[in-house]
Design an enzyme around this catalytic site. Structure first.
Site, PDB file in Angstrom:
ATOM      1  N   HIS A  55       9.463  -0.987   1.661  1.00  0.00           N
ATOM      2  CA  HIS A  55      10.578  -1.000   0.709  1.00  0.00           C
ATOM      3  C   HIS A  55      10.094  -0.748  -0.722  1.00  0.00           C
ATOM      4  O   HIS A  55      10.735  -0.013  -1.484  1.00  0.00           O
ATOM      5  CB  HIS A  55      11.312  -2.341   0.776  1.00  0.00           C
ATOM      6  CG  HIS A  55      12.291  -2.434   1.906  1.00  0.00           C
ATOM      7  ND1 HIS A  55      11.909  -2.667   3.208  1.00  0.00           N
ATOM      8  CD2 HIS A  55      13.650  -2.304   1.927  1.00  0.00           C
ATOM      9  CE1 HIS A  55      12.976  -2.702   3.981  1.00  0.00           C
ATOM     10  NE2 HIS A  55      14.040  -2.469   3.244  1.00  0.00           N
TER      11      HIS A  55
ATOM     12  N   GLN B 140      16.807  -8.177  12.907  1.00  0.00           N
ATOM     13  CA  GLN B 140      16.487  -7.730  14.263  1.00  0.00           C
ATOM     14  C   GLN B 140      17.502  -6.748  14.822  1.00  0.00           C
ATOM     15  O   GLN B 140      17.192  -6.046  15.786  1.00  0.00           O
ATOM     16  CB  GLN B 140      16.408  -8.941  15.199  1.00  0.00           C
ATOM     17  CG  GLN B 140      15.227  -9.854  14.928  1.00  0.00           C
ATOM     18  CD  GLN B 140      15.309 -11.142  15.719  1.00  0.00           C
ATOM     19  OE1 GLN B 140      16.182 -11.307  16.570  1.00  0.00           O
ATOM     20  NE2 GLN B 140      14.419 -12.083  15.430  1.00  0.00           N
TER      21      GLN B 140
ATOM     22  N   ILE C 152      17.627  -1.004  14.776  1.00  0.00           N
ATOM     23  CA  ILE C 152      16.931  -1.176  16.055  1.00  0.00           C
ATOM     24  C   ILE C 152      15.680  -0.292  16.160  1.00  0.00           C
ATOM     25  O   ILE C 152      14.650  -0.751  16.667  1.00  0.00           O
ATOM     26  CB  ILE C 152      17.891  -0.899  17.221  1.00  0.00           C
ATOM     27  CG1 ILE C 152      19.012  -1.940  17.223  1.00  0.00           C
ATOM     28  CG2 ILE C 152      17.165  -0.939  18.559  1.00  0.00           C
ATOM     29  CD1 ILE C 152      18.555  -3.344  17.442  1.00  0.00           C
ATOM     30  N   PRO C 153      15.681   0.988  15.728  1.00  0.00           N
ATOM     31  CA  PRO C 153      14.447   1.780  15.848  1.00  0.00           C
ATOM     32  C   PRO C 153      13.249   1.163  15.136  1.00  0.00           C
ATOM     33  O   PRO C 153      12.147   1.095  15.699  1.00  0.00           O
ATOM     34  CB  PRO C 153      14.838   3.130  15.237  1.00  0.00           C
ATOM     35  CG  PRO C 153      16.318   3.226  15.460  1.00  0.00           C
ATOM     36  CD  PRO C 153      16.822   1.832  15.294  1.00  0.00           C
TER      37      PRO C 153
END
Length: 586
Positions: A521, A481, A485-486
């Protein structure tokens, strides 16, 4: 008589001194009052130190000093922690014979958790010295064994014939922004929402799939392919937010128009009803004149209400565009005397559907689209130069460490055979963990702090919280989290909360966020390498149960932070070794 009296006085003069002890109790208040009056007003009487005379008094004073010492340690005040340099055996202000004080008391060792001692600056400095010496030794050993392997000329290889399609894609993918802008313009003119959603989906899917196809078909280098896919992922996430936010404000805008039409229709109906009543009653001239004046007053009042009062439609156009916000904008415009202060015009839908607006959204360091962003007053040139210098230095450092340390370590693992034993794979993973994490930390600082602050400074973007204290995370969930942050804001805004609004549980919403991260990913790893093993996706999905376990059992404890750092320290090099082994096998 005089002589007798004088003699009597002379003979009796010693009497008061002899009788003084007997009458001291009765004369002491008067004497103290006289003495108090005789004292100078400028000073106070110096309090005589208490001198213990019995072992019980000595022990009591000692235990009071020890208790005061423990209270100061528990308070952890930097100013009061200086008392640590004083022994409890020598409390300030107490004049006690040294040998009369006890030598021992009930106290904890400083390294015990119950001592509440946490000042380990010396140990921290020792760790830095050890780390520095260890790094120098590793660098010297690496140089003596391999020589200088750093070669920055590899940048030229990006422009050869093999990688030219990737460079074309980096330029052409920005046209998808103009396509998204055209779709939104058509939507604002009445294009059905279903067609708008279909067109946006095709546009974003093309943006993601085309680089994958080109990377595999044209056999782009892994570095160029990773850069192209990384850029395509960022733009696609921006376009998702752009389409969803514009769809929201378009609905608000249409609702405002409907309400405005209802207001106009109700006004016309009221005028028609008043006119019909006036003609049916055939009023006198005076009454007619009064009725006309009332109609004019009513229409004037209606016009004033429409122009002056915001009403529901205006409030719905932007929920934060209130009267206070208007007053703030007016005050800023009136105070715009300083050259450094600039006031940006307030943007409302559909005035935001411009080329400059979408290009600005492309440049700002955020994935969440908004019509109005917090902005800084000016561009700080010194700050911009420092961040640019950091990007250049750290980029050179990352490339140098990768070429000089990581590549030889990986190559040595598979020099003789590809399918190495598990014990050898674990040993090589441990050897790779140190340089990999140094490079990862340098890459984090370079991108999330230096590069994003450069883009934020150039665009005067006000929200610079690109990360929080993820290094102190005691749960896996807190790490994910706060380290990016973006992406976290984008996932919460466009995946997590929409699922909660559809009555899905928080667990399902969290699983959806981790699944999306797993797909991204895997896309960024498998496509550049040209292999599909789904190990990156499996590793991301495994973070979900690990996050639940750490949140339930280890939250707020040092052991939770150890688990978080261990997963990073050993998980990344293990994934690198597995993917390199699969790449060489294919």
């Amino acid at each position: 008589m005089a002589l007798r009296n004088r003699g009597t006085r002379t003979a009796a003069s010693p009497a008061p001194s002899q009788a003084q002890p007997a009458s001291a109790a009765g004369e002491q208040p008067h004497a103290s009052a006289d003495a108090k009056d005789a004292k100078p007003k400028s000073g106070k009487a110096k309090k005589q130190p208490f001198m213990p005379t019995t072992p019980q008094q000595v022990a009591q004073l000692y235990h009071e000093a020890v208790e005061k010492f423990n209270r100061l340690v528990r308070r952890k005040s930097a100013r009061e922690m200086n008392v640590l340099n004083k022994l409890p055996e020598d409390p300030p202000g107490r004049h006690i014979p040294y040998l009369a004080m006890p030598a021992h008391a009930k106290r904890d060792s400083l390294l015990s958790s119950t001592s509440h001692f946490d000042d380990f600056r010396g140990v921290y400095n020792l760790a830095l010295i050890v780390l520095f010496v260890f790094g120098i030794r590793i660098a010297a050993e690496n140089y003596m064994r391999y020589g200088l392997l750093v070669d920055l000329s590899f940048v030229v290889e990006f422009f050869d014939d093999r990688n030219f399609p990737g460079l074309y894609l980096l330029i052409l993918m920005h046209l998808q922004l103009l396509v998204a802008l055209g779709i939104e313009k058509l939507a604002s003119k009445g294009l059905p929402s279903s067609i708008v959603a279909f067109c946006n989906t095709i546009n974003i899917a093309t943006l993601l799939l085309l680089p994958c196809v080109v990377s595999i078909q044209r056999d782009l280098s892994a570095v160029v392919s990773a850069l192209v896919l990384f850029k395509a992922t960022i733009i696609s996430m921006k376009l998702v937010s752009y389409s969803l936010v514009n769809n929201h404000w378009r609905n608000v805008w249409l609702l405002r128009d409907v309400r405005n039409d209802l207001v106009v229709a109700s006004t016309e109906l009221s005028h028609a009803a008043a006119a019909s009543r006036a003609t049916s009653r055939k009023p006198s001239r005076r009454t007619s004149t009064s009725m006309e004046e009332m109609d004019e007053d009513e229409s004037a009042n209606q016009g004033e209400m429409t122009e002056a009062e915001p009403g529901p439609s205006t409030m719905l156009s932007n929920p934060i565009h209130s009267d206070d916000a208007n007053d703030d904008v007016i005050d800023e415009e009136e105070d715009d005397d300083d050259d450094d202060v600039t006031v940006d015009p307030w943007v409302e839908y559909p005035n935001n559907l411009t080329v400059s607006n979408i290009l600005f959204f492309l440049c700002v360091p955020t994935l969440c689209y908004e019509l109005n962003y917090p902005r800084t007053q000016r561009i700080r040139k010194s700050f911009l130069l420092r961040r640019s210098f950091e990007v250049i230095i750290l980029l050179i450092l990352i490339v140098s460490l990768a070429q000089q340390w990581i590549v030889p370590t990986v190559n040595n693992a598979f020099t003789h055979e590809i399918d190495i034993p598990l014990s050898e794979l674990i040993f090589r993973t441990l050897k790779l963990s140190v340089p990999n994490n140094i490079v990862w930390l340098a890459l984090f600082y370079m991108y999330f702090h230096s590069y994003l602050n450069i883009m934020g400074e150039l665009t005067r973007f006000g929200d610079r919280q690109f990360y929080r204290d993820w290094w102190n995370a005691t749960t896996i969930g807190y790490f994910w989290q706060n380290w990016n942050i973006p992406v976290h804001k984008w996932a919460v805004r466009h995946i997590y909360k929409p699922l909660l609004l559809t009555n899905q549980s928080k667990l399902v919403a969290q699983l959806a966020v981790f699944a999306f991260s797993a797909v991204m990913h895997e896309l960024l790893v498998s496509v550049p390498l040209g292999i599909f093993r789904l190990w990156a996706a499996a590793a991301m999905l495994a973070q979900m149960p690990l996050a639940l376990v750490t949140h339930k059992y280890l939250a707020g404890t040092p052991y939770g932070n150890i688990v978080v750092w261990s997963s990073l320290f050993f998980g990344q090099p293990a994934a690198i070794m597995l993917y390199v082994q699969a790449y060489l096998s294919s």
